[in-house]
Design an enzyme around this catalytic site. Structure first.
Site, PDB file in Angstrom:
ATOM      1  N   HIS A 268      17.590  52.151 -22.425  1.00  0.00           N
ATOM      2  CA  HIS A 268      17.704  53.597 -22.630  1.00  0.00           C
ATOM      3  C   HIS A 268      19.182  54.027 -22.696  1.00  0.00           C
ATOM      4  O   HIS A 268      19.660  54.342 -23.780  1.00  0.00           O
ATOM      5  CB  HIS A 268      16.949  54.417 -21.565  1.00  0.00           C
ATOM      6  CG  HIS A 268      15.511  54.037 -21.404  1.00  0.00           C
ATOM      7  ND1 HIS A 268      14.632  54.047 -22.455  1.00  0.00           N
ATOM      8  CD2 HIS A 268      14.788  53.610 -20.333  1.00  0.00           C
ATOM      9  CE1 HIS A 268      13.439  53.642 -22.025  1.00  0.00           C
ATOM     10  NE2 HIS A 268      13.511  53.371 -20.745  1.00  0.00           N
ATOM     11  N   ASP A 319       8.340  49.704 -24.839  1.00  0.00           N
ATOM     12  CA  ASP A 319       8.375  50.253 -23.466  1.00  0.00           C
ATOM     13  C   ASP A 319       6.989  50.629 -22.913  1.00  0.00           C
ATOM     14  O   ASP A 319       6.281  49.806 -22.377  1.00  0.00           O
ATOM     15  CB  ASP A 319       9.328  51.444 -23.458  1.00  0.00           C
ATOM     16  CG  ASP A 319       9.672  51.896 -22.041  1.00  0.00           C
ATOM     17  OD1 ASP A 319      10.595  52.698 -21.888  1.00  0.00           O
ATOM     18  OD2 ASP A 319       9.004  51.459 -21.084  1.00  0.00           O
TER      19      ASP A 319
HETATM   20  C1  NGQ Z   1       8.869  52.174 -15.622  1.00  0.00           C
HETATM   21  N1  NGQ Z   1       9.588  53.635 -17.390  1.00  0.00           N
HETATM   22  O1  NGQ Z   1       9.321  51.378 -14.814  1.00  0.00           O
HETATM   23  O2  NGQ Z   1       7.772  52.096 -16.226  1.00  0.00           O
HETATM   24  C2  NGQ Z   1       9.746  53.322 -16.001  1.00  0.00           C
HETATM   25  C3  NGQ Z   1       9.378  54.547 -15.180  1.00  0.00           C
HETATM   26  C4  NGQ Z   1      11.131  54.598 -13.354  1.00  0.00           C
HETATM   27  C5  NGQ Z   1      10.603  54.242 -18.033  1.00  0.00           C
HETATM   28  N2  NGQ Z   1      11.731  54.337 -17.393  1.00  0.00           N
HETATM   29  C6  NGQ Z   1       9.671  54.382 -13.701  1.00  0.00           C
HETATM   30  N3  NGQ Z   1      10.436  54.700 -19.263  1.00  0.00           N
HETATM   31  O3  NGQ Z   1      12.005  54.528 -14.231  1.00  0.00           O
HETATM   32  O4  NGQ Z   1      11.411  54.842 -12.150  1.00  0.00           O
HETATM   33 ZN    ZN Z   2      10.972  50.719 -19.103  1.00  0.00          ZN
END
Ligand code: NGQ
Ligand code: ZN
Length: 453
Positions: A268, A319
């Protein structure tokens, strides 16, 4: 073993498009010859333009089962953080079998879209009560089994999740299936490394929110020369909390406190200053961009123009898998820049008119680096991972060269993918994956159980 190969009409080689070439594949799944076709070549002929398979450098496989399930208003302030709570609720019910089946279905869909390799950012480690399985790497093995069943090339990245927020904030209940002490995490990583004979492996400290400085050092030590992936600066709240904790922004802090180089993938990296953008580009790390997920979550728009102008490398990932289509990720990356800058054809390689070809080539080079495999593209020694686009598709009629890539990226997308080869083996033919019937049956069974109660 009899050699295998493919006769190609139009083919995209590292130096550009070529015609009437023959590829030969070794028993190790690598390309052993790229040469002009001869009349007595006995290999099958590709039924359309041949381009390299695309790496998908960021994946949380289980989230494919949530696709379409978080697009109705729920919490009063519907944002990334409330979406994260929905993920925690969903993940609490998955068994190892569920996890393996969902991943296999996702990987089939990735292959049908032309992704031939995946960087799996894997953090669902433990049982629903948060207790590690007898083999703490049980869920990692399930991901590897799913990749093997689908035949996608896997880079498995076990995730370290050690705290609930900067400065050692305790983890919350929804995270207990992820959270590892350093000993358990080391055991998972060592086990994955020991079994990584038909896949690659690396490490993934989840984010600076979830991994403090001491734990980060351990994760980096465990990486050695392998890939290191980390979520970073996806949300403005993370930037604010990092500033409050350290006086530095997330990308700034990591560049100052770790030896960031080509092993790293900053996933990101949405919210960066001009200085961070330039320094990250100069570090050689890959920016792992997930435009459809970043749009779905309302993250923001990556400073792609400035990052590429500073020599930065990018790759794409799906993702959360709301969308599984590499062409669409690249299309949205470019469209985001167009919408902000009120211009067209922005993200291009120096001297390359075609935006589609530029985006594809950048994602190929950066993505390959991101998943940690060596040679890139259709060249001797590289994995024989190929896409054959549909030469009978009306959208490709009379088109050749970069017009084919512009059409694939900006118009046709995954619908133009006809055949896909991984390691020189056709795993998708005529748009169908060789095992999709049984895998989709298994997936339907899992979804029936998950959604029925
Ligand atoms: C995840 N996803 O680990 O699935 C993360 C969300 C976080 C994204 N960052 C959880 N898109 O970042 O704490
Ligand atoms: Zn992720």
């Amino acid at each position: 073993m009899t050699k295998s190969g493919l006769r190609c009409g139009d083919i995209l080689l590292p130096g550009g498009w070529a015609r009437d070439m023959t590829l030969e594949f070794g028993s190790n799944g690598r390309i052993t010859a790229v040469r002009s076709a001869t009349p007595d070549d006995v290999y099958p002929s590709a039924k359309g333009p041949v381009i390299p398979g695309l790496p998908n450098l960021h994946s949380h496989a289980f989230q494919r089962a949530m696709a379409g399930m978080t697009e109705s208003a729920g919490a009063k302030n519907d944002d990334f953080w409330s979406w994260r709570q929905a993920v925690y609720r969903f993940v609490s019910r998955l068994t190892p079998d569920d996890t393996e089946v969902i991943a296999a279905q996702l990987y089939v869909e990735m292959l049908k879209a032309g992704y031939t390799a995946v960087g799996e950012f894997h953090y669902l480690h433990h049982a629903p009560d948060g207790v590690p399985y007898d083999d703490p790497a049980e869920m990692s093995h399930r991901i590897a089994a799913a990749a093997y069943r689908s035949r996608i090339d896997l880079t498995l990245l076990p995730v370290l999740y050690a705290q609930g927020g900067f400065d050692g904030v305790p983890t919350e209940d929804g995270q207990h299936r992820y959270v590892c002490d350093l000993d358990t995490y080391s055991r998972i990583v060592e086990t994955v490394y020991a079994q990584a004979y038909d896949y690659s492996a690396g490490v993934a400290p989840h984010s600076l929110r979830a991994v403090g400085p001491d734990a980060l050092k351990i994760a980096i030590e465990l990486a050695g020369e392998r890939p290191i992936h980390i979520h970073i600066a996806e949300q403005t709240r993370e930037v604010e909390e990092c500033l409050a904790w350290s006086g530095a922004r997330p990308v700034e802090w990591l560049l100052q406190n770790a030896d960031v180089d080509g092993r790293w993938c900053f996933v990101h990296a949405t919210h960066m200053t001009v200085a961070e953008t330039r320094t990250l580009a100069e570090s050689g790390a890959v920016a792992g961009l997930c435009p459809t997920t970043e749009a779905d979550l309302g993250d923001g728009i990556f400073p792609a123009g400035a990052f590429l102008a500073a020599g930065g490398r990018i790759g794409v990932g799906s993702d959360s898998h709301v969308v599984v289509d590499g062409a669409e990720e690249l299309r949205l990356l470019e469209f985001g820049q167009r919408l902000v800058q009120h211009k067209r054809n922005i993200l291009r390689l120096p001297g390359r008119a075609s935006t589609g070809a530029s985006l594809f080539e950048m994602a190929l080079v950066g993505g390959t680096g991101g998943v940690g495999t060596a040679a890139t593209g259709i060249s001797i020694g590289a994995a024989a991972n190929l896409i054959v686009l549909d030469g009978d598709a009306p959208l490709l009629a009379e088109k050749s060269g970069d017009d084919v890539l512009d059409t694939f990226i900006f118009s046709g997308g995954r619908a133009l993918v006809r055949d896909v080869f991984v390691g020189g083996r056709a795993v998708v033919s005529g748009g169908r994956h060789y095992a999709e019937a049984e895998i989709s049956r298994d997936f339907s069974r899992v979804m029936k159980r998950l959604l029925s109660n």
